[in-house]
Scaffold this active site. Structure first.
Site, PDB file in Angstrom:
ATOM      1  N   ARG A  62      -4.458  59.174  32.216  1.00 38.40           N
ATOM      2  CA  ARG A  62      -5.502  59.232  31.195  1.00 38.40           C
ATOM      3  C   ARG A  62      -5.224  60.321  30.166  1.00 38.40           C
ATOM      4  NH1 ARG A  62      -7.853  57.945  35.927  1.00 38.40           N
ATOM      5  NH2 ARG A  62      -8.192  60.137  36.429  1.00 38.40           N
ATOM      6  N   GLU A  99      -8.181  67.487  43.651  1.00 38.13           N
ATOM      7  CA  GLU A  99      -9.496  67.370  44.273  1.00 38.13           C
ATOM      8  C   GLU A  99      -9.449  66.417  45.465  1.00 38.13           C
ATOM      9  OE1 GLU A  99     -12.411  65.961  41.545  1.00 38.13           O
ATOM     10  OE2 GLU A  99     -14.098  66.564  42.786  1.00 38.13           O
TER      11      GLU A  99
HETATM   12  P1  AMP Z   1      -7.662  68.620  39.401  1.00 44.30           P
HETATM   13  O1  AMP Z   1      -6.199  68.743  39.619  1.00 44.30           O
HETATM   14  O2  AMP Z   1      -8.460  68.823  40.653  1.00 44.30           O
HETATM   15  O3  AMP Z   1      -8.139  69.477  38.260  1.00 44.30           O
HETATM   16  O4  AMP Z   1      -7.923  67.107  39.006  1.00 44.30           O
HETATM   17  C1  AMP Z   1      -7.711  66.675  37.730  1.00 44.30           C
HETATM   18  C2  AMP Z   1      -7.024  65.349  37.661  1.00 44.30           C
HETATM   19  O5  AMP Z   1      -7.567  64.403  38.562  1.00 44.30           O
HETATM   20  C3  AMP Z   1      -7.183  64.759  36.287  1.00 44.30           C
HETATM   21  O6  AMP Z   1      -5.974  64.106  35.928  1.00 44.30           O
HETATM   22  C4  AMP Z   1      -8.346  63.813  36.420  1.00 44.30           C
HETATM   23  O7  AMP Z   1      -8.137  62.660  35.680  1.00 44.30           O
HETATM   24  C5  AMP Z   1      -8.433  63.502  37.917  1.00 44.30           C
HETATM   25  N1  AMP Z   1      -9.758  63.738  38.468  1.00 44.30           N
HETATM   26  C6  AMP Z   1     -10.060  64.644  39.435  1.00 44.30           C
HETATM   27  N2  AMP Z   1     -11.348  64.605  39.763  1.00 44.30           N
HETATM   28  C7  AMP Z   1     -11.903  63.664  38.986  1.00 44.30           C
HETATM   29  C8  AMP Z   1     -13.241  63.171  38.834  1.00 44.30           C
HETATM   30  N3  AMP Z   1     -14.251  63.634  39.563  1.00 44.30           N
HETATM   31  N4  AMP Z   1     -13.455  62.211  37.907  1.00 44.30           N
HETATM   32  C9  AMP Z   1     -12.433  61.739  37.158  1.00 44.30           C
HETATM   33  N5  AMP Z   1     -11.158  62.160  37.257  1.00 44.30           N
HETATM   34  C10 AMP Z   1     -10.883  63.106  38.160  1.00 44.30           C
END
Ligand code: AMP
Length: 176
Positions: A62, A99
């Protein structure tokens, strides 16, 4: 309605995707609405323009949608960071935590030039693991992360703090 209010309204909450307990912020309705998509790009462009960025580095998948359009607007190059096994040429690799799981990110070894000032772009900042990984890949190529820019930030996950040692500043258009 102010443009970013429209964007906020269009972001769709999808509970328990891709696994139980995750509230997924679905930005596809924003992309589907020409005015909302344009408002996001206008706001992102405004944050970066005039700050001397040489390149947008964006994160699969995305992040590509926003990052590529922004690179075009700013008339600078675009380089992808992708998940393991997708890039065809020689790569740098970094293991990262996110996450909902763990993974490996890759960038081509010549995707960024030494000394460049780079903006790392993604749709959403959650724990910051993914953007942290992208920053490591930029720094391996002796370039500088001059900004992290996201459409959405899940502030309660404290991704900002995670990124504070890896460059900055950390910027987001919409915070939850
Ligand atoms: P993080 O590495 O935990 O900051 O996660 C960010 C990445 O995971 C991004 O590329 C987001 O598109 C995706 N992502 C993580 N959590 C979500 C969420 N709750 N909703 C949408 N996309 C998420």
């Amino acid at each position: 309605m102010a443009s970013l209010d429209l964007v906020r309204q269009l972001i769709r909450d999808v509970p328990d995707f891709p696994q139980p307990g995750i509230l997924f912020k679905d930005i596809t309705p924003v992309l589907a609405d020409a005015k909302a998509f344009q408002a996001v790009l206008d706001a992102m462009e405004e944050r970066l323009r005039g700050r001397g960025f040489d390149r947008i580095v964006a994160i699969e998948s995305r992040g590509f949608v926003f990052g590529a359009a922004l690179a075009d607007r700013l008339e600078i190059g675009f380089s992808p960071v992708r998940k393991l096994g997708k890039l065809p040429y020689k790569t740098h690799r970094i293991e990262y935590a996110l996450e909902y799981g763990k993974g490996v990110l890759e960038a081509h070894i010549d995707s960024v030039l030494p000394g460049e000032k780079v903006a790392i772009v993604d749709d959403l900042l959650a724990t910051g693991g993914t953007a942290w990984g992208a920053a490591q890949l930029v720094q391996k190529q002796e370039a500088q992360v001059g900004a992290f820019l996201f459409v959405v930030e899940l502030a309660f996950l404290k991704g900002r703090e995670r990124l504070s040692q890896s460059g900055g500043p950390v910027e987001a258009l919409i915070s939850y």
